[in-house]
Write a protein that holds these residues in place. Structure first.
Motif, short mmCIF file in Angstrom:
data_model
loop_
_atom_site.label_atom_id
_atom_site.label_comp_id
_atom_site.label_asym_id
_atom_site.label_seq_id
_atom_site.Cartn_x
_atom_site.Cartn_y
_atom_site.Cartn_z
N GLU A 209 28.76 4.61 -16.62
CA GLU A 209 28.15 4.52 -17.96
C GLU A 209 29.03 3.70 -18.91
O GLU A 209 28.53 2.88 -19.69
CB GLU A 209 27.93 5.92 -18.53
N ARG A 212 28.73 0.06 -18.10
CA ARG A 212 27.46 -0.46 -18.62
C ARG A 212 27.61 -0.86 -20.08
O ARG A 212 27.15 -1.92 -20.51
CB ARG A 212 26.38 0.62 -18.45
N ARG A 213 28.29 0.02 -20.85
CA ARG A 213 28.50 -0.28 -22.29
C ARG A 213 29.41 -1.50 -22.47
O ARG A 213 29.16 -2.36 -23.31
CB ARG A 213 29.11 0.93 -22.99
N LYS A 215 29.84 -3.94 -20.41
CA LYS A 215 29.10 -5.14 -20.01
C LYS A 215 28.18 -5.58 -21.15
O LYS A 215 28.05 -6.78 -21.44
CB LYS A 215 28.29 -4.85 -18.75
N GLY A 216 27.56 -4.59 -21.81
CA GLY A 216 26.68 -4.89 -22.95
C GLY A 216 27.44 -5.57 -24.07
O GLY A 216 26.94 -6.49 -24.73
N GLU A 217 28.70 -5.13 -24.29
CA GLU A 217 29.53 -5.71 -25.35
C GLU A 217 29.89 -7.17 -25.04
O GLU A 217 30.15 -7.95 -25.95
CB GLU A 217 30.80 -4.88 -25.53
N GLY A 219 27.91 -9.28 -23.80
CA GLY A 219 26.75 -10.09 -24.20
C GLY A 219 26.47 -11.27 -23.28
O GLY A 219 26.15 -12.37 -23.74
N GLY A 220 26.62 -11.05 -21.97
CA GLY A 220 26.33 -12.12 -21.01
C GLY A 220 27.42 -13.16 -20.89
O GLY A 220 27.19 -14.25 -20.34
N GLU A 222 30.14 -12.96 -19.09
CA GLU A 222 30.97 -12.70 -17.91
C GLU A 222 31.37 -14.02 -17.24
O GLU A 222 30.60 -14.97 -17.26
CB GLU A 222 30.23 -11.83 -16.88
N GLN A 527 23.91 -4.42 -10.15
CA GLN A 527 24.25 -5.36 -11.22
C GLN A 527 23.68 -6.73 -10.85
O GLN A 527 23.96 -7.25 -9.78
CB GLN A 527 25.77 -5.45 -11.41
#
Length: 608
Positions: A209, A212-213, A215-217, A219-220, A222, A527
């Motif tokens: 979890e 996931r957060r 990864k969201g931060e 914002g693509g 990576e 993912q």
């Protein structure tokens, strides 16, 4: 400070040297923010991990002139321009740092600046403590260095966080899980996004979890890297409490059980490593040995059952003797030259053989003792479901002799696990005997073990079902030439590694009912990988790729892993039918003793 880890960290398919180089760059960047000469003051628990990342020569190149362990009166008169404290975010360490600064009477020709580097994260509580003690304003800078996963070897990573199990299951503190999630994000930044994530346990769910957060931060944003790791398996220690409590029977596991391996090094009695005709007049300081795969013989021995070690050492000794004897057969200059070229390697091999023979003899002394064999018999009775529902005479005997408290607690916890809890009368009897023999402070110990589930009242029967379904007990185990992971405990297959084995083939769907009997939720996450970066593969449960290429699975243990479990995973990777290469990561490498020591009172409680 120890020498940095094995030079050949790149020998696996995943080059863990990339991770080590990442940390080296971060560390140097941190230190270089302080211009001028430097002295480092180390939190003692960090010297081993840092030694595996950056050798002293590297630090010297960046104006580090002196290094001191952190103590009540560490600081000495020095003419360096910067004093840098490197510390974990622990309140008791803040008190030590404050004492040093308050006692500082610097009379050098130039002003010294003080700096603080937290590892792996800054802590508001620690900063508040330093403010309360009136020293926070002394620091010119306060930084953090995110040292998360330390490369121990070419397939092994450890965070070296001692208290994870206690924090998660006793104190309900999941801070370390944030560090774990962050460490996996760092791996993904260096090795690409991991497509398939599997997990079992409450902590595993927390980590996924948090990832996931995080990864969201991003914002693509990576890094665009083709994934080098195919699957991530996250296992809570709580899912398999039995395995670390049992006595490990691999060479490396027994060294850890007997002498304690710390950051790949062990301290042993020095007199065992000098010729018998050179006995010292005074006691010698223990001798330190670095044990990793840079030593070829140790790499060959470490994962073997200890009963197989003698024959391997004997064969190696004969082979080295034969190679040395070749010098007598060399007749031409070319043949002599060829022998001389091989000589340094041969001398190193002979030195390694002498060392490993002495270590094996020390381990053999421990394993030949009556106490060791009786403890092993007791453990094997319990894992086989024998003598679990009554007070065990051997445990009574150990308490009467006032054996090590951790030895007794390990046996009682094993009995509790294998009997799905103890009858109230039996548990009360054990508690009473322990408190009478070892002191009433162990009421706290016993309460702690009950809170974490290591000790419990008899409940629903699940162990026998799990044992049978996952084939945890193997009767015809071959310790010399093993054909099953159960060789690491001479007949017991670690539950944790069985889960990894079933995940690789045929998949967890085949053991759904058993997974439901184990504590905590099951986690499965996919993912998404950009099309351009995808490998031409299916998920872990599909058929083996037509290219014959191995899949790489990172297995992350939350709360500790034993060397026996590491050996079992390496064994799986070496099997002909094993199409998976394993990278092993853990919050800490543990034994049953180190796991239970976390629940003992720090200081004996004295009566009023």
């Amino acid at each position: 400070m120890a020498a940095a880890g094995p030079a050949h960290l790149s020998s696996g398919k995943i080059n863990l040297g990339v991770l080590r180089d990442h940390y080296r760059r971060e560390l140097i960047e941190c230190i270089d923010k302080c211009t001028g000469t430097k002295a480092l003051v180390w939190d003692d628990a960090l010297t081993g991990p840092f030694g595996l990342v950056a050798e002293y020569s590297l630090l010297k190149d960046h104006e580090v002139e002196k290094m001191f362990p952190l103590g009540p009166k560490t600081l000495q008169a020095s003419n360096v321009q910067n004093i840098i404290f490197l510390t974990r975010p622990k309140l008791k360490l803040m008190e030590l740092i404050a004492q040093n600064l308050l006692n500082e009477d610097h009379k050098g020709p130039q002003r010294t600046e003080f700096h603080l580097i937290f590892v792996p994260r800054k802590s508001l509580l620690c900063e508040k403590k330093l403010k309360e003690m009136g020293v926070f304003g002394t620091f010119t800078s306060v930084e953090e260095f995110s040292l998360e996963l330390i490369p121990f070897d070419n397939d092994l990573l450890s965070m070296e966080i001692d208290t994870t199990f206690r924090e998660c299951y006793l104190e309900n503190d999941f801070t370390t899980m944030f560090y774990v999630a962050q460490s996996i994000m760092t791996l993904q930044a260096l090795y690409g996004i991991i497509p398939y994530i599997y997990g079992k346990g409450d902590c595993a769910k927390h980590v996924v979890e948090m990832m996931r957060r995080m990864k969201g931060e991003l914002g693509g944003r990576e890094p665009q890297i083709t994934p080098q790791i195919d699957n991530l398996l996250i296992l809570d220690r709580n899912v398999d409490l039995l395995t670390p409590l049992l006595t490990q029977l691999t060479y490396e596991g027994l060294i850890d059980e007997t002498f304690g391996l710390n950051n790949t090094s062990v301290k042993l009695p020095a007199e065992k490593f000098i010729p018998k005709n050179q006995k010292p007049d005074e006691p010698l300081e223990p001798k330190k040995f670095i044990l990793n795969s840079s030593d070829e013989l140790y790499a060959d021995l470490r994962d073997k059952n200890f009963n197989a070690v003698g024959s391997i050492v004997s064969k190696k000794a004969k082979a080295i003797t034969l190679e040395f004897d070749e010098r007598h057969q060399a007749k031409t200059v070319g043949e002599m030259k060829q022998f001389v070229t091989k000589l340094p390697h041969l001398q190193k091999a002979r030195e390694s053989l002498t060392t490993q023979t002495s270590i094996a003899e020390l381990v053999k002394e421990a394993t030949n003792s009556d106490g060791f064999m009786e403890t092993l018999r007791c453990q094997q009775d319990f894992t086989n479901g024998l003598e679990t529902d009554k007070i065990h005479p051997y445990i009574e005997e150990c308490i009467a002799k006032k054996d090590s408290i951790t030895k007794i607690l390990r046996l009682i916890c094993i009995q509790s696990y294998c009997n799905d809890g103890l009858k109230p009368k039996i548990l009360e009897y054990y508690k009473r005997e322990i408190i009478q023999a070892y002191g009433f402070e162990h009421m706290i110990t016993l309460m702690n073990l009950e809170k974490t589930g290591l000790l419990k009242i008899h409940g629903i029967r699940t162990y026998a079902i799990i044992r049978k379904s996952l084939k945890l007990i193997v009767d015809d185990v071959n310790e010399q030439v093993p054909n099953d992971i159960s060789y690491v405990y001479s007949g017991y297959a670690p539950l944790s590694i069985r889960l990894a084995q079933y995940l690789a083939r045929p998949g967890w769907r085949s053991i759904t009912e058993v997974l439901n009997l184990l504590p905590g939720p099951k986690v499965e996450e996919i993912q998404q990988i950009p099309v351009a970066l995808r490998k031409r593969r299916n998920s872990i449960t599909s058929s083996h790729s037509s290219t014959g290429e191995q899949r790489v699975t990172l297995v992350f243990f939350l709360g500790g892993v034993t060397y026996a479990e590491i050996a079992a995973l390496r064994f799986l990777a070496q099997q002909d039918e094993g199409h998976t290469e394993y990278i092993i990561a853990s919050t800490k490498i543990v034994t049953g003793d180190t796991l239970l020591l976390d629940f003992l009172p720090l200081t004996p409680i004295t009566p009023p």
